[in-house]
Design an enzyme around this catalytic site. Structure first.
Site, PDB file in Angstrom:
ATOM      1  N   GLY A 211     -10.496  11.415  12.488  1.00 51.11           N
ATOM      2  CA  GLY A 211     -11.658  11.108  13.311  1.00 51.11           C
ATOM      3  C   GLY A 211     -11.309  10.170  14.440  1.00 51.11           C
ATOM      4  O   GLY A 211     -10.337   9.413  14.375  1.00 51.11           O
TER       5      GLY A 211
ATOM      6  N   GLY B 232     -13.418   7.739  17.708  1.00 51.22           N
ATOM      7  CA  GLY B 232     -14.712   7.232  18.138  1.00 51.22           C
ATOM      8  C   GLY B 232     -14.580   6.076  19.090  1.00 51.22           C
ATOM      9  O   GLY B 232     -13.490   5.764  19.569  1.00 51.22           O
ATOM     10  N   GLY B 233     -15.731   5.427  19.359  1.00 50.45           N
ATOM     11  CA  GLY B 233     -15.755   4.343  20.314  1.00 50.45           C
ATOM     12  C   GLY B 233     -14.924   3.153  19.900  1.00 50.45           C
ATOM     13  O   GLY B 233     -14.510   2.353  20.730  1.00 50.45           O
ATOM     14  N   PHE B 234     -14.669   2.983  18.603  1.00 53.85           N
ATOM     15  CA  PHE B 234     -13.891   1.846  18.129  1.00 53.85           C
ATOM     16  C   PHE B 234     -12.407   2.150  18.029  1.00 53.85           C
ATOM     17  O   PHE B 234     -11.610   1.245  17.890  1.00 53.85           O
ATOM     18  CB  PHE B 234     -14.393   1.409  16.759  1.00 53.85           C
ATOM     19  CG  PHE B 234     -15.809   0.918  16.770  1.00 53.85           C
ATOM     20  CD1 PHE B 234     -16.167  -0.188  17.499  1.00 53.85           C
ATOM     21  CD2 PHE B 234     -16.786   1.595  16.062  1.00 53.85           C
ATOM     22  CE1 PHE B 234     -17.474  -0.635  17.510  1.00 53.85           C
ATOM     23  CE2 PHE B 234     -18.089   1.151  16.074  1.00 53.85           C
ATOM     24  CZ  PHE B 234     -18.440   0.043  16.806  1.00 53.85           C
ATOM     25  N   GLY B 235     -12.037   3.407  18.021  1.00 53.80           N
ATOM     26  CA  GLY B 235     -10.634   3.748  17.866  1.00 53.80           C
ATOM     27  C   GLY B 235     -10.460   5.041  17.110  1.00 53.80           C
ATOM     28  O   GLY B 235     -11.286   5.955  17.208  1.00 53.80           O
TER      29      GLY B 235
ATOM     30  N   VAL C 267      -9.315   7.080  13.334  1.00 53.14           N
ATOM     31  CA  VAL C 267      -9.294   6.985  11.877  1.00 53.14           C
ATOM     32  C   VAL C 267      -8.211   7.916  11.342  1.00 53.14           C
ATOM     33  O   VAL C 267      -8.110   9.076  11.757  1.00 53.14           O
ATOM     34  CB  VAL C 267     -10.656   7.367  11.266  1.00 53.14           C
ATOM     35  CG1 VAL C 267     -10.640   7.176   9.753  1.00 53.14           C
ATOM     36  CG2 VAL C 267     -11.768   6.545  11.886  1.00 53.14           C
TER      37      VAL C 267
ATOM     38  N   LYS D 228      -8.998   2.812   9.721  1.00 48.54           N
ATOM     39  CA  LYS D 228      -9.577   2.788  11.065  1.00 48.54           C
ATOM     40  C   LYS D 228      -8.806   1.784  11.919  1.00 48.54           C
ATOM     41  O   LYS D 228      -8.777   0.586  11.614  1.00 48.54           O
ATOM     42  CB  LYS D 228     -11.056   2.421  10.994  1.00 48.54           C
ATOM     43  CG  LYS D 228     -11.750   2.403  12.343  1.00 48.54           C
ATOM     44  CD  LYS D 228     -13.244   2.201  12.191  1.00 48.54           C
ATOM     45  CE  LYS D 228     -13.871   3.385  11.509  1.00 48.54           C
ATOM     46  NZ  LYS D 228     -15.342   3.281  11.459  1.00 48.54           N
TER      47      LYS D 228
ATOM     48  N   ASP E 114     -27.083   3.373  14.239  1.00 51.37           N
ATOM     49  CA  ASP E 114     -26.543   4.690  14.584  1.00 51.37           C
ATOM     50  C   ASP E 114     -26.565   5.613  13.364  1.00 51.37           C
ATOM     51  O   ASP E 114     -25.542   6.160  12.955  1.00 51.37           O
ATOM     52  CB  ASP E 114     -25.124   4.561  15.130  1.00 51.37           C
ATOM     53  CG  ASP E 114     -24.696   5.795  15.928  1.00 51.37           C
ATOM     54  OD1 ASP E 114     -25.570   6.638  16.227  1.00 51.37           O
ATOM     55  OD2 ASP E 114     -23.504   5.923  16.252  1.00 51.37           O
TER      56      ASP E 114
END
Length: 862
Positions: free
Chosen positions: A514, A516-519, A521, A535, A630
């Site tokens: 995965g 996403g906005g944080f980095g 996974v 993550k 979210d």
């Protein structure tokens, strides 16, 4: 005259004796029998205000078994018994001597006694709390009944860690039964034959405040509390309605109940487990338990291939007389294995599971079904096994088998060992082909090395300050350090991993699962063979180090069955890594909207309930309220049996300053954003309730709320497969509102489930969802209320149509923006009543409306 005087004196003597019949204290050389105090129901000692009495008591008014008991006077409920395993007749006696307390039968044989004391006994007292206390000459306690509980505790009584409550055989037979309530260092659990079948922290109304080691349990008028050893902080709490008198009991049914009394009127304040099929022998040995019409009712039958014995309907044996059930070997015989050729296995039906599988680790990982069978055959204590195909996990049933239960979402297959009386049967023979499907024989060996079952490691947190002080200390600590100083381990934090260990676990970050906005996974496997999701945080701003420490402290202190667990962290080499438990079935969106087999209705309800329980805990179960911000199918992850867990809670602070400036008024994802995000109104926990309602509609329909479809096709077909066919744009929440107004709930269910779910079942979830998405936050229910409605404990809320009219505006804007986005070409438009959209009209894109938010996730996919 003399006779009258004699009668008067005799009457006076009897009245004085009667007045002295119920003292608060009694003294040595006192003997009591039921017959001696028969006019007072055997009572010979009372508490100061008469709340409790001590008596030679016969529960249920039966005349065979008498016990020395402490009894709650108003309700006649036994709260403690001395000789529960050695009852006496009505001629049996309780004796208080200078050496202590004892219970003897009619022949004088001692059946129970207190331990030897260093000092002579001076008195026996019954306190107003129901505690029976043996005192010495200085009024010092030498022994208390509170320290030796049986099956019950009362308010004011302390239950120490490691102490056990044991059930009785029946309401009038206090013999020690098979169910136990045990207070461990991390939870309060229910056991049967040392197997866990329920944990107190699993209940949605129970809140876990920290991971400190539990020292003792206490109960008062407002609830039940599990304290740390010093009693300075509450580790686990259960809030209950205020009451005058309350007791907690592990009863003969195997359920742990908390009861309150108003006089003789009894009320059940709490019970676990609610679902009786989770109780180990609710349907006897090998019995199959199915849920009845309500959560607390059951239907007991025998599994396929089994029948009830004539003399015992709660004991199921093989239907084929060529088979019989084996007897588990004793401890001394365990080295001697059974001859595998003499044993066979009867497969349990589809959707059958065992209560203990949810609480124990598999005895073997990475095996196929044949290996699992052979391991069981070689162990005479093994009476059957469950096998999980997806992870190659083998769960053995050892020493005794209780009831099995129907669980439609179970991914395990069960087999019961039988002894073969003929030489014609064997594993894989024609007789057994029904027991092992061909697809299992073909597919199971290929999964032998997959280890997907994760057992969460409970962390013993000994940090004595509360969460606020803990988090603030982390902030201050991190501000004073250089980056590499974050290679630390502080009591109270989750496990710290070395960077090299993370590299090895992820094979140098090889498998991405995965972004996403944080980095990003990555999938990994730790030394203990458990799978994890790692993550890697990349978008940290100026305050990133402080926020990272804060989030570790906050997320690491949260524990709930329906929240993804943070197993640890790493902060080395300028890398910021969070290690989570691995959810082997992925996110809900892949299962719900994918091309695989559809989720059954029961599975959807369980997923919806699990997500609701997780949110309820974040909103009201934590020390400080956490708003997810979210909630969407991508952030609801699924584990075995489609157990739903929320992910990415409490991570918003990890956004960089540059990124977070974009989300001053919005965080979330298009389609799930509550109206208050768009009006700069105060954002609260009701924002999550709105998002949950939108997710619930998608769970019902099996499709995205905002979608397109070919005009000539049915609602369930996505436009992606329709080539250049004209498209209609569907805003499903508005469609759901209209079908609700017309009472046409069957129109809303996933078409793949038509005929397999009732309109009433659909109505329940749709009404809950519409209550959640009302425009005014104050009108939306709390997540705790949502859980109650889904469980059937709370009446369904009224749907205010006027509070949902905004959906007509949203639906119109969705249609307009979708049409305008068709590269300048206008498609046919599905116009809902009230949308007022003219076919073929030009649509302005400048209006600041909900539907003009980018179709990309504002917070990025997770």
């Amino acid at each position: 005259m003399m006779d009258l005087s004699l009668i008067f004196l005799l009457s006076l003597h009897l009245s004085l004796a009667s007045a002295a019949l119920f003292p608060e204290f009694i003294y040595p050389n006192f003997t009591a029998t039921h017959l001696k105090f028969i006019d007072s129901s055997g009572a010979f000692l009372v508490s100061p205000n008469g709340t409790f009495k001590a008596a030679m008591f016969n529960p249920g008014a039966q005349q065979l078994r008498f016990y020395f008991c402490v009894v709650h006077a108003a309700s006649n409920a036994v709260t403690w018994s001395a000789n529960r395993d050695a009852p006496v007749s009505k001629s049996g006696s309780m004796m208080l001597t200078g050496n202590g307390l004892a219970v003897a039968d009619e022949h004088g044989s001692i059946k129970w006694s207190t331990p030897d004391f260093r000092s002579p006994v001076s008195a026996l007292q019954l306190t107003e709390t129901g505690n029976l206390v043996v005192l010495d000459q200085f009024n010092t306690s030498m022994w208390e009944s509170f320290s030796s509980p049986t099956d019950t505790i009362v308010m004011g009584q302390r239950l120490s860690m490691g102490t056990t409550l044991s059930s009785s055989v029946s309401a009038d037979d206090l013999l020690t039964g098979g169910y136990k309530f045990v207070l461990t260092a991390s939870d309060a659990v229910l056991h049967w034959r040392n197997l866990t079948y329920w944990k107190m922290s699993m209940d949605v109304s129970v809140y876990v405040n920290s991971f400190a080691t539990i020292g003792f349990l206490e109960m008062n008028q407002s609830g039940v509390y599990l304290f740390d050893h010093n009693g300075s902080s509450v580790v686990v709490r259960l809030n209950l309605p205020e009451t005058g008198f309350r007791l907690a009991r592990i009863d003969q049914s195997g359920q742990f109940s908390i009861l309150s009394y108003s006089g003789a009127t009894r009320k059940q304040d709490f019970v676990m487990p609610v679902e009786k099929c989770r109780v180990p022998v609710v349907c006897g040995t090998n019995g199959l338990c199915s849920r009845g019409a309500s959560a607390d009712s059951t239907v007991c039958t025998c599994p396929t291939g089994f029948r009830a014995t004539p003399n015992n309907p709660n004991f199921c044996v093989p239907s084929d007389s060529a088979y019989s059930l084996p007897v588990s070997c004793s401890q001394s015989e365990r080295s001697e294995s059974l001859n595998s050729s003499n044993s066979n296995y009867l497969q349990l039906g589809h959707g059958v599971d065992y209560f203990a599988n949810e609480f124990v680790a598999p005895q073997n990982y990475g095996v196929d079904v044949s290996q699992c069978r052979n391991l069981c055959s070689q162990d005479c204590s093994c009476l059957g096994f469950f096998f999980e195909n997806s992870s190659g996990s083998c769960y053995r049933l050892e020493d005794a088998v209780g009831s099995v239960m129907m669980r439609a979402s179970s991914s395990r297959v069960g087999f019961i060992k039988v002894v073969v009386h003929s030489a014609t049967s064997g594993f894989g023979s024609s007789d057994d082909e029904e027991g092992l499907p061909l697809v299992a024989v073909v597919l199971l060996p290929t999964s032998g090395l997959l280890v997907l079952f994760v057992i969460g490691i409970l962390l013993c947190r000994k940090y004595k300050q509360n969460d606020v002080e803990f988090v603030n200390s982390l902030k201050n600590y991190s501000k004073s350090m250089s980056f590499d100083d974050l290679e630390f381990s502080i009591p109270g934090l989750p496990l710290r991993f070395d960077y090299e260990e993370i590299e090895r676990a992820t094979k140098n970050f090889k498998t991405t699962i995965g972004t996403g906005g944080f980095g990003t996974v990555y999938k990994g496997m730790l030394k203990d063979k458990s799978l994890v999701a790692v993550k890697r945080i990349t978008n940290l701003g100026v305050r990133g180090k402080s926020d990272f420490c804060t989030e570790i402290g906050v997320i690491g202190s949260i524990h709930h069955l329906n929240l993804v667990k943070l197993r640890g962290y790493c902060a080395q080499r300028r890398q910021w890594l969070l290690v989570y438990e691995y959810m082997n079935r992925g996110s809900l969106d892949k299962t719900l909207f994918g091309n695989g087999p559809p989720l059954e209705w029961e599975e959807r309800v369980e997923i919806a309930l699990g997500a609701a329980r997780g949110l309820a805990y974040l909103h009201s179960g934590c020390e400080h309220k956490i708003i997810h911000c979210d909630v969407k199918p991508e952030n609801i992850l699924l584990h075995d049996q489609n157990q739903a867990k929320l992910s990415d809670f409490g991570l918003a602070k990890l956004l960089s300053r540059e990124d977070s400036s974009l989300f001053t008024t919005m965080r979330g994802t298009r389609g799930y954003l509550a109206p208050e995000w768009l009006t700069s109104s105060t954002v609260s926990d009701k924002t999550d309730v709105y998002s949950y309602g939108m997710v619930l509609l998608e769970i019902v329909s099996g499709r995205k709320n905002c979608m397109t479809r070919a005009r000539s096709h049915s609602l369930d077909e996505d436009s992606s497969s329709q080539g250049t066919a004209p498209c209609e744009f569907v805003y499903f929440p508005l469609y759901a509102l209209e079908m609700h107004e017309q009472g046409r709930y069957s129109e809303l269910v996933d078409p793949r489930l038509v005929g397999r779910v009732t309109s009433q079942d659909v109505e329940k979830l749709v009404r809950v969802a519409l209550c959640c998405v009302q425009e005014e936050p104050g009108l939306r229910p709390s997540m705790t209320s949502v859980v109650g409605m889904l469980e059937g404990k709370t009446p369904l809320g009224a749907v205010a149509i006027e509070a949902l009219n905004f959906l007509r505006f949203y639906g119109r804007r969705f249609v307009e923006s979708s049409v305008a986005a068709e590269s300048g070409g206008l498609s046919d438009v599905m116009v809902f009543p009230g949308a007022n959209v003219s076919h073929g009209s030009n649509v302005s894109m400048s209006t600041a409306a909900f539907s003009f938010i980018s179709s990309q996730n504002i917070s990025g996919p997770r």
